[in-house]
Design an enzyme around this catalytic site. Structure first.
Site, PDB file in Angstrom:
ATOM      1  N   ASN A   1      -3.844 -12.562  15.389  1.00  0.00           N
ATOM      2  CA  ASN A   1      -4.629 -11.303  15.555  1.00  0.00           C
ATOM      3  C   ASN A   1      -5.526 -11.402  16.603  1.00  0.00           C
ATOM      4  OD1 ASN A   1      -5.172  -9.074  13.224  1.00  0.00           O
ATOM      5  ND2 ASN A   1      -7.345  -9.541  13.836  1.00  0.00           N
TER       6      ASN A   1
ATOM      7  N   HIS B   1       0.785  -1.123   0.168  1.00  0.00           N
ATOM      8  CA  HIS B   1       0.082   0.031  -0.037  1.00  0.00           C
ATOM      9  C   HIS B   1       0.958   1.343  -0.147  1.00  0.00           C
ATOM     10  CE1 HIS B   1      -3.710  -2.398   1.534  1.00  0.00           C
ATOM     11  NE2 HIS B   1      -3.600  -2.393   0.383  1.00  0.00           N
TER      12      HIS B   1
HETATM   13  P1  NAD Z   1      -7.270  -3.253  10.097  1.00  0.00           P
HETATM   14  O1  NAD Z   1      -7.565  -2.211  10.930  1.00  0.00           O
HETATM   15  O2  NAD Z   1      -8.493  -3.936   9.076  1.00  0.00           O
HETATM   16  O3  NAD Z   1      -7.196  -4.543  11.000  1.00  0.00           O
HETATM   17  C1  NAD Z   1      -6.082  -4.662  12.137  1.00  0.00           C
HETATM   18  C2  NAD Z   1      -6.478  -5.891  12.884  1.00  0.00           C
HETATM   19  O4  NAD Z   1      -5.212  -6.021  13.654  1.00  0.00           O
HETATM   20  C3  NAD Z   1      -7.681  -5.985  13.815  1.00  0.00           C
HETATM   21  O5  NAD Z   1      -8.303  -7.147  13.260  1.00  0.00           O
HETATM   22  C4  NAD Z   1      -7.189  -5.749  14.922  1.00  0.00           C
HETATM   23  O6  NAD Z   1      -8.001  -6.763  15.724  1.00  0.00           O
HETATM   24  C5  NAD Z   1      -5.746  -6.397  15.042  1.00  0.00           C
HETATM   25  N1  NAD Z   1      -4.888  -5.836  16.084  1.00  0.00           N
HETATM   26  C6  NAD Z   1      -4.777  -4.665  16.665  1.00  0.00           C
HETATM   27  N2  NAD Z   1      -3.633  -4.544  17.389  1.00  0.00           N
HETATM   28  C7  NAD Z   1      -3.219  -5.817  17.255  1.00  0.00           C
HETATM   29  C8  NAD Z   1      -2.136  -6.294  18.151  1.00  0.00           C
HETATM   30  N3  NAD Z   1      -1.454  -5.515  18.907  1.00  0.00           N
HETATM   31  N4  NAD Z   1      -1.923  -7.761  17.984  1.00  0.00           N
HETATM   32  C9  NAD Z   1      -2.609  -8.551  17.059  1.00  0.00           C
HETATM   33  N5  NAD Z   1      -3.376  -7.801  16.407  1.00  0.00           N
HETATM   34  C10 NAD Z   1      -3.884  -6.550  16.522  1.00  0.00           C
HETATM   35  O7  NAD Z   1      -5.838  -3.038   9.410  1.00  0.00           O
HETATM   36  P2  NAD Z   1      -5.342  -3.934   7.883  1.00  0.00           P
HETATM   37  O8  NAD Z   1      -5.853  -5.283   7.791  1.00  0.00           O
HETATM   38  O9  NAD Z   1      -3.782  -3.843   7.512  1.00  0.00           O
HETATM   39  O10 NAD Z   1      -5.979  -3.139   6.820  1.00  0.00           O
HETATM   40  C11 NAD Z   1      -5.599  -2.803   5.979  1.00  0.00           C
HETATM   41  C12 NAD Z   1      -5.447  -1.250   5.777  1.00  0.00           C
HETATM   42  O11 NAD Z   1      -4.887  -0.352   7.081  1.00  0.00           O
HETATM   43  C13 NAD Z   1      -4.276  -1.034   4.721  1.00  0.00           C
HETATM   44  O12 NAD Z   1      -4.932  -0.293   3.660  1.00  0.00           O
HETATM   45  C14 NAD Z   1      -3.395  -0.439   5.471  1.00  0.00           C
HETATM   46  O13 NAD Z   1      -2.552   0.682   4.528  1.00  0.00           O
HETATM   47  C15 NAD Z   1      -4.015   0.700   6.542  1.00  0.00           C
HETATM   48  N6  NAD Z   1      -3.291   1.015   7.659  1.00  0.00           N
HETATM   49  C16 NAD Z   1      -2.101   1.011   8.006  1.00  0.00           C
HETATM   50  C17 NAD Z   1      -1.366   1.571   9.092  1.00  0.00           C
HETATM   51  C18 NAD Z   1       0.054   1.798   9.416  1.00  0.00           C
HETATM   52  O14 NAD Z   1       0.840   2.043   8.268  1.00  0.00           O
HETATM   53  N7  NAD Z   1       0.397   1.450  10.562  1.00  0.00           N
HETATM   54  C19 NAD Z   1      -2.471   2.046   9.987  1.00  0.00           C
HETATM   55  C20 NAD Z   1      -3.694   2.141   9.925  1.00  0.00           C
HETATM   56  C21 NAD Z   1      -4.209   1.571   8.499  1.00  0.00           C
END
Ligand code: NAD
Length: 254
Positions: free
Chosen positions: A215, A128
């Protein structure tokens, strides 16, 4: 039983370690959840996810950027600053160490925060995009991100600058197609901190013979996983590396 959730935590860690040792090509796929312990909110966690507050199409799409650049950047600069200030946590470090020890081929990430590289991972596919640069929608000139923060209009032609991040409505990145290629022949995919709801990344697990889910909340893929951990990514990966470190890496067998 699929997922083995009924097994005790340490038994599942032990099984994961054995699975990695006895499996050919191992890759990781990370999502926003791996970075929440670095202080970056994810999108879809039940109470704290960003999409509880905002609508993705309104704040993170190419259409939103073109329609109202000021609102787009006012909001996104705040979030990107959080990403840019964050430091890797134990989960990022553990993956880098697994790669260094030769147990993990590399990491496919949906994150734009660059924390895998900061932790020392060498092979990272940022499907991404990332926060290292931007380009002009008009003349296509490239700049570093600093330029975007100073002025989001192109110093060369006055066109609108966009980040090297994949926005809703964009085509996928070159890294995504490279990730699809590298997944060919994958024996084990460790899916870490991703709700697996964003396509096309959510279909990458189909390309692996086995998957392991790490997760905090259940995912639609749990029933297809060899092992499932509904615990924090840093805890699971740190415990895993502690066990793996006691064993000899695959490239150093005597
Ligand atoms: P999402 O938010 O859809 O899912 C995150 C998952 O991680 C959730 O199901 C949650 O239960 C789990 N989670 C949260 N904290 C956790 C931990 N400490 N240990 C284990 N599991 C944990 O995120 P996704 O699936 O990556 O969604 C995709 C989109 O999010 C992408 O488009 C991405 O670019 C974007 N995104 C990126 C960032 C970043 O760069 N850090 C931040 C936010 C969103």
């Amino acid at each position: 039983m699929k997922g083995c959730l009924k097994l005790k935590y340490l038994d599942r860690i032990q099984r994961l370690s054995e699975l990695i040792k006895t499996t050919g090509k191992v890759l990781a796929l990370s999502g926003a959840g791996i970075s929440t312990e670095s202080g970056i909110p994810d999108f879809r966690s039940k109470d704290t996810g960003l999409w509880n507050q905002y609508e993705p199409q309104k704040v993170a799409s190419i259409q939103a950027l073109k329609k109202d650049p000021k609102s787009f950047y006012d909001l996104n600069f705040k979030w990107w600053n959080v990403c840019l200030r964050a430091k890797p946590n134990q989960a990022h470090v553990a993956l880098a160490q697994l790669e260094e020890m030769g147990w993990l081929l590399g990491t496919i990430t949906q994150n734009i925060d660059g924390l895998h590289q900061q932790a020392g991972s060498q092979r990272v596919w940022e499907v991404h995009g990332h926060l290292r640069g931007c380009s002009c929608l008009n003349c296509k000139d490239d700049y570093d991100l600093e330029q975007l923060f100073q002025n989001y209009y192109c110093p060369h032609c006055g066109g609108l600058l966009r980040p090297h991040v994949v926005l809703f409505g964009d085509t996928m990145s070159v890294d995504y197609f490279m990730a699809e290629k590298v997944m060919s022949g994958c024996q084990l995919l460790l899916v870490i901190g991703s709700s697996l709801q964003v396509q096309p990344v959510a279909s990458l697990p189909y390309l692996s013979r086995q998957i392991v889910i790490i997760n905090k909340e259940p995912t639609a893929w749990d029933n297809h996983a060899t092992l499932v951990f509904h615990e924090s990514a840093s805890k699971v990966l740190w415990d895993l590396v502690s066990i793996m470190k006691k064993q000899t890496g695959p490239y150093y067998t005597e």
